[in-house]
Scaffold this active site. Structure first.
Site: not given
Ligand code: AMP
Length: 195
Positions: A13, A88, A125, A131, A142
């Site tokens: 996204k 969301r 990632r 992160r 998630r």
């Protein structure tokens, strides 16, 4: 254009949002980026958000709606915008409807991606960007939170005739091209005819 991009965590996204934003010269408004900026600055909101983000949950609707309302009131959002990662929850959909009033969303891009591929991307990632919200447990939480709370929103926007489903797998540029083609078709024919 007033657009929203949706998709499971890791579907790409953020990357596609940047491409759409550059192509249509509209700001990409990412609640995740806004929360991360608050975390980096150590604001009270950031301290609260970090704990929730690290666990893989959602920041509360009131806080989230508040930061989006403030952002949408800024000058650069008056000529259009692309929301990335908001709304969301159904409560956020209702809040956004109220914020936008009569000039509601023009289209909702739903990036589709296979769960195994998405989890592989998120692990990569996490390694590359360090992160802290991308631990193995958080990734799983998630995905589940997305399935429970956010996936139902696709039906809401489908029923409104706004949903534009785009295959999110493949090269970044190829996915961008698919999105641009769908948006061109949207501008020419309206959302009902895009599929
Ligand atoms: P993202 O970069 O969009 O994946 O967002 C990273 C994290 O920020 C999410 O896992 C949530 O913890 C939080 N977050 C971002 N957008 C929202 C939202 N609309 N509502 C609640 N929490 C959000």
């Amino acid at each position: 254009m007033r657009l929203l991009i949706m998709g499971p965590p890791g579907a790409g996204k953020g990357t596609q949002a940047k491409a759409i934003s550059a192509n249509y010269e509209i700001p990409a408004i990412s609640t995740g980026d806004m929360f991360r900026a608050n975390v980096a600055q150590g604001t009270p909101l950031g301290l609260e958000a970090k704990r929730i983000m690290d666990e893989g949950g959602y920041v509360g609707d009131d806080i989230t709606n508040g930061i989006v309302a403030d952002r949408l009131a800024e000058a650069d959002a008056q000529q259009g915008f692309l929301l990335d990662g908001y709304p969301r929850t159904t409560a956020q959909v209702a809040a956004l409807d109220e914020m936008l009033g009569e000039h509601s969303l023009d289209g909702v891009i739903a990036l589709q991606a296979d769960t195994d591929e998405v989890v592989r991307r998120l692990r990569l990632r996490a390694e590359q960007e360090g992160r802290s919200d991308d631990t193995e447990d958080a990734i799983r939480v998630r995905q589940q939170v997305y399935a429970d709370q956010t996936q139902p929103l696709l039906d809401v926007y489908r029923e409104r005739g706004l949903l534009i489903e785009v295959d999110g797998l493949g090269e970044i540029d190829a996915v961008s091209t698919r999105i641009f083609e769908a948006l061109t078709s949207l501008a020419d024919n309206g959302p009902e005819r895009v599929h």
